[in-house]
Design an enzyme around this catalytic site. Structure first.
Site, short mmCIF file in Angstrom:
data_model
loop_
_atom_site.label_atom_id
_atom_site.label_comp_id
_atom_site.label_asym_id
_atom_site.label_seq_id
_atom_site.Cartn_x
_atom_site.Cartn_y
_atom_site.Cartn_z
N CYS A 1 1.10 -1.19 -0.13
CA CYS A 1 -0.23 0.15 0.46
C CYS A 1 0.75 0.94 0.08
CB CYS A 1 -0.67 0.28 1.45
SG CYS A 1 -1.82 1.17 1.14
N CYS B 1 -0.25 3.68 -6.66
CA CYS B 1 -1.10 3.61 -5.64
C CYS B 1 -1.71 1.78 -6.19
CB CYS B 1 -2.23 4.26 -5.57
SG CYS B 1 -4.03 3.65 -4.67
N1 DGL Z 1 -3.82 1.07 -2.20
C1 DGL Z 1 -3.60 1.90 -1.29
C2 DGL Z 1 -2.65 2.61 -2.04
O1 DGL Z 1 -1.93 1.91 -2.66
C3 DGL Z 1 -4.25 3.02 -1.43
C4 DGL Z 1 -5.73 3.68 -1.27
C5 DGL Z 1 -6.51 3.51 -0.29
O2 DGL Z 1 -6.55 3.01 1.14
O3 DGL Z 1 -7.13 5.62 0.11
O4 DGL Z 1 -2.15 3.74 -1.57
#
Ligand code: DGL
Length: 274
Positions: free
Chosen positions: A73, A184
């Protein structure tokens, strides 16, 4: 050789893009994936909140005896990776640096765009990582506040969504970037749409592929791979609604989600990092 599983977490289904690339690269490894969908999204939260969540989840996964912890993440990496590494006696890798390294290698005109959550952009992590690698780089940062939530809710193609993404892409196109980091882990799930919107001349850098490369190199260099030729196993944990996690996850990953258990947030909250 180390037969223990690899632990991985995200705020929801986005990190499954990282898991997918890891399964392709490292089919012999076992994985435990935790999606914190009960507290999704991370991208609109403060760095302090995200750090607390990341600390709780890291403690939970390390208690399951994982050999490597992957922060799958970008928002959690930006808020918490160095903080976790300083406090925990474990091998921990994450996003941001691997994609930045790839982008600096790829760009020809040294104009790089970053699409990411508000929290990730506000942290300045990408700008720092990119300009540490090439101080003369022009970095164009684009927060995309609604994109991860739409993907998490299973919307990958509505006309409204495409208009919103076009709006996020417009300043990057106007800036003439030749490389865009998908900052993301949810975003690789809409790669075809982003490619159409940004055009053939822009190279997209996926956190999923770059993190998987880093995971493979880390295991190899530590001599911590599992036995080759075996078929790895994977299991899933989530903190929110299991049914929607399974539904969206199985659709994106195109594999059965059989082994899914719920982790109570109240239990995680007792686990933080000291
Ligand atoms: N998948 C998460 C990232 O890579 C973000 C999504 C979120 O929780 O806002 O930042």
């Amino acid at each position: 050789m180390d037969p223990r599983p690899i632990g991985m977490f995200d705020s929801g289904v986005g990190g499954l893009t990282v898991l997918h690339e890891c399964l392709v690269t490292l089919p012999e490894e076992d994985f435990i994936y935790l999606g914190d969908n009960g507290r999704f999204p991370y991208g609109s939260r403060t760095a302090g909140e995200i750090r607390d969540f990341a600390g709780q989840i890291a403690s939970h996964l390390l208690a399951l005896d994982v050999k490597l912890l992957v922060v799958a993440c970008n928002s959690a990496t930006a808020a918490a990776l160095p903080w976790l590494q300083e406090r925990l006696d474990a091998a921990i890798v994450g996003a941001v640096f691997p994609e930045s390294e790839a982008a600096v290698q790829i760009t020809r005109n040294r104009r790089v765009g970053v699409m990411a959550t508000e929290a990730t952009i506000a942290s300045g992590s990408y700008r720092r990582a990119l300009t540490d690698l090439d101080a003369g780089l022009d970095v164009f940062s684009q927060p995309c506040p609604r994109l991860a939530s739409m993907i998490q809710n299973g919307d990958v193609s509505s006309p409204a969504m495409i208009e919103i993404v076009k709006g996020y892409a417009a300043p990057l196109k106007a800036a003439g970037v030749d490389t865009v980091i998908l900052g993301c882990t949810h975003y690789p799930l809409v790669t075809p749409m982003l490619k159409r919107i940004l055009g053939r001349d822009v190279t997209l850098v996926s956190p999923a592929q770059e993190i998987a490369r880093l995971v493979a190199a880390t295991l190899r260099r530590k001599g911590a791979q599992n036995r080759t030729g075996r078929e790895g196993r994977y299991s899933f944990l989530c903190t929110g609604d299991v049914e929607s996690f399974v539904e969206v996850g199985a659709r994106f990953l195109q594999m059965p989600f059989e082994n899914v258990s719920k982790v109570e947030i109240s239990g995680l909250e007792r686990m933080g990092v000291a």
